[in-house]
Design an enzyme around this catalytic site. Structure first.
Site, PDB file in Angstrom:
ATOM      1  N   GLY A   6      -2.885   7.903  -4.304  1.00 40.42           N
ATOM      2  CA  GLY A   6      -2.029   9.226  -4.845  1.00 40.42           C
ATOM      3  C   GLY A   6      -1.140   9.864  -4.035  1.00 40.42           C
ATOM      4  CG  ASP A   7       3.294  11.197  -3.133  1.00 43.01           C
ATOM      5  OD1 ASP A   7       3.170  11.078  -1.881  1.00 43.01           O
ATOM      6  OD2 ASP A   7       4.300  11.397  -3.806  1.00 43.01           O
ATOM      7  CE  LYS A  44       4.660   7.574  -2.398  1.00 42.14           C
ATOM      8  NZ  LYS A  44       3.956   8.081  -1.312  1.00 42.14           N
ATOM      9  CG  ASN A  67      -4.142  16.134  -0.759  1.00 39.39           C
ATOM     10  OD1 ASN A  67      -3.667  15.627   0.301  1.00 39.39           O
ATOM     11  ND2 ASN A  67      -5.533  16.075  -0.700  1.00 39.39           N
ATOM     12  CE  LYS A 101      -3.995   2.256   0.452  1.00 39.91           C
ATOM     13  NZ  LYS A 101      -3.576   2.669  -0.954  1.00 39.91           N
ATOM     14  CE  LYS A 145       4.386   7.631   5.452  1.00 43.29           C
ATOM     15  NZ  LYS A 145       4.278   8.490   4.537  1.00 43.29           N
ATOM     16  CB  SER A 169      -5.385   4.984   2.049  1.00 41.41           C
ATOM     17  OG  SER A 169      -5.421   5.956   1.072  1.00 41.41           O
ATOM     18  CB  THR A 212      -2.204  13.521   4.304  1.00 38.04           C
ATOM     19  OG1 THR A 212      -2.281  12.419   3.680  1.00 38.04           O
ATOM     20  CG2 THR A 212      -0.403  13.641   4.577  1.00 38.04           C
ATOM     21  CD  GLN A 229       3.318   4.725   1.999  1.00 42.47           C
ATOM     22  OE1 GLN A 229       3.960   5.486   1.519  1.00 42.47           O
ATOM     23  NE2 GLN A 229       2.475   4.911   2.914  1.00 42.47           N
TER      24      GLN A 229
HETATM   25  P1  NDP Z   1       0.646  17.725  -4.320  1.00 39.26           P
HETATM   26  O1  NDP Z   1       1.066  17.386  -5.736  1.00 39.26           O
HETATM   27  O2  NDP Z   1      -1.020  18.047  -4.307  1.00 39.26           O
HETATM   28  O3  NDP Z   1       1.398  19.118  -3.913  1.00 39.26           O
HETATM   29  C1  NDP Z   1       2.805  19.162  -3.980  1.00 39.26           C
HETATM   30  C2  NDP Z   1       3.176  20.623  -3.430  1.00 39.26           C
HETATM   31  O4  NDP Z   1       4.517  20.724  -3.176  1.00 39.26           O
HETATM   32  C3  NDP Z   1       2.908  21.653  -4.460  1.00 39.26           C
HETATM   33  O5  NDP Z   1       2.697  22.944  -4.002  1.00 39.26           O
HETATM   34  C4  NDP Z   1       4.238  21.734  -5.263  1.00 39.26           C
HETATM   35  O6  NDP Z   1       4.412  22.754  -5.950  1.00 39.26           O
HETATM   36  C5  NDP Z   1       5.271  21.420  -4.221  1.00 39.26           C
HETATM   37  N1  NDP Z   1       6.307  20.603  -4.744  1.00 39.26           N
HETATM   38  C6  NDP Z   1       6.449  19.492  -5.372  1.00 39.26           C
HETATM   39  N2  NDP Z   1       7.450  19.236  -5.797  1.00 39.26           N
HETATM   40  C7  NDP Z   1       8.622  20.173  -5.373  1.00 39.26           C
HETATM   41  C8  NDP Z   1       9.832  20.561  -5.209  1.00 39.26           C
HETATM   42  N3  NDP Z   1      10.641  19.943  -5.805  1.00 39.26           N
HETATM   43  N4  NDP Z   1      10.117  21.680  -4.883  1.00 39.26           N
HETATM   44  C9  NDP Z   1       9.463  22.599  -4.124  1.00 39.26           C
HETATM   45  N5  NDP Z   1       8.099  22.271  -4.060  1.00 39.26           N
HETATM   46  C10 NDP Z   1       7.815  21.356  -4.845  1.00 39.26           C
HETATM   47  O7  NDP Z   1       1.249  16.706  -3.446  1.00 39.26           O
HETATM   48  P2  NDP Z   1       0.538  16.255  -1.964  1.00 39.26           P
HETATM   49  O8  NDP Z   1       0.182  17.640  -1.094  1.00 39.26           O
HETATM   50  O9  NDP Z   1       0.017  15.178  -1.894  1.00 39.26           O
HETATM   51  O10 NDP Z   1       2.076  15.751  -1.175  1.00 39.26           O
HETATM   52  C11 NDP Z   1       3.083  16.537  -0.584  1.00 39.26           C
HETATM   53  C12 NDP Z   1       4.023  15.998   0.185  1.00 39.26           C
HETATM   54  O11 NDP Z   1       3.181  15.050   1.201  1.00 39.26           O
HETATM   55  C13 NDP Z   1       4.817  14.806  -0.500  1.00 39.26           C
HETATM   56  O12 NDP Z   1       6.260  14.850   0.082  1.00 39.26           O
HETATM   57  C14 NDP Z   1       4.125  13.676  -0.334  1.00 39.26           C
HETATM   58  O13 NDP Z   1       4.948  12.284  -0.428  1.00 39.26           O
HETATM   59  C15 NDP Z   1       3.544  13.715   1.058  1.00 39.26           C
HETATM   60  N6  NDP Z   1       2.408  12.972   1.530  1.00 39.26           N
HETATM   61  C16 NDP Z   1       1.270  12.803   0.701  1.00 39.26           C
HETATM   62  C17 NDP Z   1       0.478  12.146   0.928  1.00 39.26           C
HETATM   63  C18 NDP Z   1      -1.013  12.167   0.446  1.00 39.26           C
HETATM   64  O14 NDP Z   1      -2.029  11.689   0.963  1.00 39.26           O
HETATM   65  N7  NDP Z   1      -1.354  13.332  -0.541  1.00 39.26           N
HETATM   66  C19 NDP Z   1       0.401  11.174   2.081  1.00 39.26           C
HETATM   67  C20 NDP Z   1       1.464  11.173   3.025  1.00 39.26           C
HETATM   68  C21 NDP Z   1       2.760  12.106   2.459  1.00 39.26           C
HETATM   69  P3  NDP Z   1       4.422  22.838  -7.562  1.00 39.26           P
HETATM   70  O15 NDP Z   1       3.162  23.196  -7.876  1.00 39.26           O
HETATM   71  O16 NDP Z   1       5.447  23.765  -7.796  1.00 39.26           O
HETATM   72  O17 NDP Z   1       5.112  21.428  -8.041  1.00 39.26           O
END
Ligand code: NDP
Length: 453
Positions: free
Chosen positions: A165-166, A126, A240, A90, A114, A385, A209, A111
């Site tokens: 998603g991620d 992943k 997100n 997962k 976690k 999830s 999250t 993961q």
């Molecule tokens: P989204 O795609 O919804 O948002 C990602 C955000 O981070 C955007 O604002 C993006 O900006 C910014 N970002 C991405 N890559 C970079 C980078 N290289 N440098 C600077 N900013 C960056 O993703 P999520 O919100 O889902 O995920 C955010 C984090 O949380 C990740 O580390 C993910 O692994 C983690 N996470 C997410 C979960 C989930 O349920 N969604 C669960 C657990 C952890 P831009 O638009 O410019 O790319």
């Protein structure tokens, strides 16, 4: 057999050349676990640590698709099936140009621990692609997702491997992926989570999250008899996780003052409110624009472009008490960590995965701030999830209140498990050791029970 952490890491680096994020994630966990192995030599004999660092299966595939101009594009698809000792694999799918094997192996490795912490029966995995959804039309995203699933469908299933998603994979992408899976398999099952509410999704999954990382911060503050009420909070990212972190902070009376994307960050000293958050959600989720527009829309807010060449991000120097890094890995280096602590931050709850570099983590631990590492603090997403999988198996949908209550209960349980494990192994208040050890023990014992497989 490795005689020290350094010795063990030498083998990991040699076997997984060039995968620096994977080395980083393994190193942190192995440092926490070494004293555990000293106490439990049976794990050493059964090479549990060596086995846990080796994915059970890695799937790598070609993803060809046709863009709107009629041109053929070729991307690379991955799924890392890391560990299935306590349940089906997962973990999320990430679509971002930076995606490579090392990054996905680090994420799959994290993961495993976690998912173990969540109290639910889920193994770790992943996946993703180096596809960049930014600037693509809906139809291009759909064609890409269909091509991606045309290979992935053979390897996943509701009892085998359940992606979510991620970064770059939200409700739209999960919809296209699910549609193609259903067509190819001719079955309607809970093979993906983060689904739409009308077709098997769970209430609170999009929020989970961010909400979870705020619940975790509240638990950490509770150990010092404090709450989030009135605290100034800095949040990075604007996707997100960041959006729902802000929403829950507002629910609990805190004052979030920043958001960012990969180009820059906004600072709103008056604080975000629900109206401003609604603007951000429309901007990011519907119009798919840049965070810069926030400062153009709201008086008093400023925008600063991020310049990677200066070696630190001024976002982390904004005065606050709490920080919620919610963008991506290694977004806080040692200098950023020092700036954070220097400007008054004493609570860091990681919504993102591994957002702090090892030097930064060391500084947080030395300064004895309340530091919740991602594998504990952001486990609310995968927990919900897991709750979506339970509802799919029951063919029932729980109410918003019920799911939120379960999520809150799980975050409290994770916090408690971290605190207890850190205490038991002589490092009270160290959530890094707590999360790594508590997460590991359950998986290690299951691996011991199941023999050498
Ligand atoms: P989204 O795609 O919804 O948002 C990602 C955000 O981070 C955007 O604002 C993006 O900006 C910014 N970002 C991405 N890559 C970079 C980078 N290289 N440098 C600077 N900013 C960056 O993703 P999520 O919100 O889902 O995920 C955010 C984090 O949380 C990740 O580390 C993910 O692994 C983690 N996470 C997410 C979960 C989930 O349920 N969604 C669960 C657990 C952890 P831009 O638009 O410019 O790319």
């Amino acid at each position: 057999m490795a005689k020290s952490v350094a010795d063990f890491m030498e083998q990991i680096v040699a076997r997984n050349a060039g995968e620096k994020e994977f080395h980083q994630a393994v190193h942190e966990v192995v440092e926490s676990l070494w004293p555990v192995l000293d106490q439990r030599p049976e794990y050493r004999k059964a090479k549990v640590l060596e086995r846990i660092c080796e994915p059970e299966r890695v799937i790598l595939f070609r993803v060809p698709w046709v863009d709107d101009a009629g041109e053929v594009q070729v991307n690379r698809g991955f799924r890392i099936e890391m560990n299935s000792a306590i349940g089906p694999y997962k973990g999320g799918l990430r679509f971002h140009p930076s995606v490579n094997l090392g990054i996905l192996k680090f994420l799959a490795f994290e993961q495993v621990f976690k998912n173990s912490l969540t109290t639910l029966p889920m193994g770790g995995g992943k996946g993703g692609s180096d596809f960049d959804p930014k600037g693509k039309s809906d139809m291009e995203v759909m064609r890409f997702c269909q091509s991606f699933m045309s290979e992935l469908f053979r390897h996943i299933g509701a009892d085998t491997d359940v992606p979510a998603g991620d970064i770059g994979v939200g409700g739209r992408e999960i919809g296209y992926l699910f549609g193609q899976y259903k067509k190819l398999r001719n079955e309607f099952t809970g093979v993906l989570t983060g689904k739409g509410l009308n077709w098997g999704g769970s209430l609170i999954r999009p929020e989970a999250t961010g909400y979870g990382s705020v619940y975790f911060a509240a638990e950490m503050l509770g150990t010092r008899g404090e709450t989030l009420e009135g605290k100034t909070c800095i949040v990075s990212g604007s996707g997100n996780v960041a959006q729902y972190t802000v929403e829950k902070l507002l629910d609990l009376g805190a004052k979030p003052v920043t958001l960012s994307d990969s180009n820059g960050f906004i600072h709103d000293p008056a604080g975000l409110d629900r109206e401003k958050l609604a603007f951000v959600m429309q901007l990011k989720n519907i119009r798919r624009g840049r965070i810069k527009e926030y400062a153009e829309k709201f008086k008093g807010a400023t925008y600063a472009q991020i310049d990677p060449s200066v070696g630190h991000n001024p976002l982390w120097s904004v005065k606050a008490q709490c920080a919620f890094p919610s963008a991506t890995q290694n977004e806080i280096n040692a200098r950023d960590a020092a700036n954070l602590v220097g400007s008054g931050v004493y609570v860091v709850s990681e919504g993102a995965n591994m957002p702090t570099t090892p030097d930064g983590v060391k500084l947080f631990l030395d300064k004895k701030i309340l530091y919740g590492p991602g594998k504990a603090a952001n486990a609310g997403g995968v927990s919900t999830s897991g709750l979506e999988m339970s509802q799919n198996s029951l063919r029932l949908s729980w109410s918003r209140e019920e799911v939120d209550q379960r999520l809150h209960g799980i975050m409290k349980a994770i916090h408690k498990a971290c605190v207890e494990a850190a205490d038991a192994f002589g490092t009270p208040g160290n959530y890094v050791n707590g999360a790594n050890i508590a997460g590991f023990l359950k998986v290690a014992d299951a691996m011991m029970d199941q023999g050498v497989v």
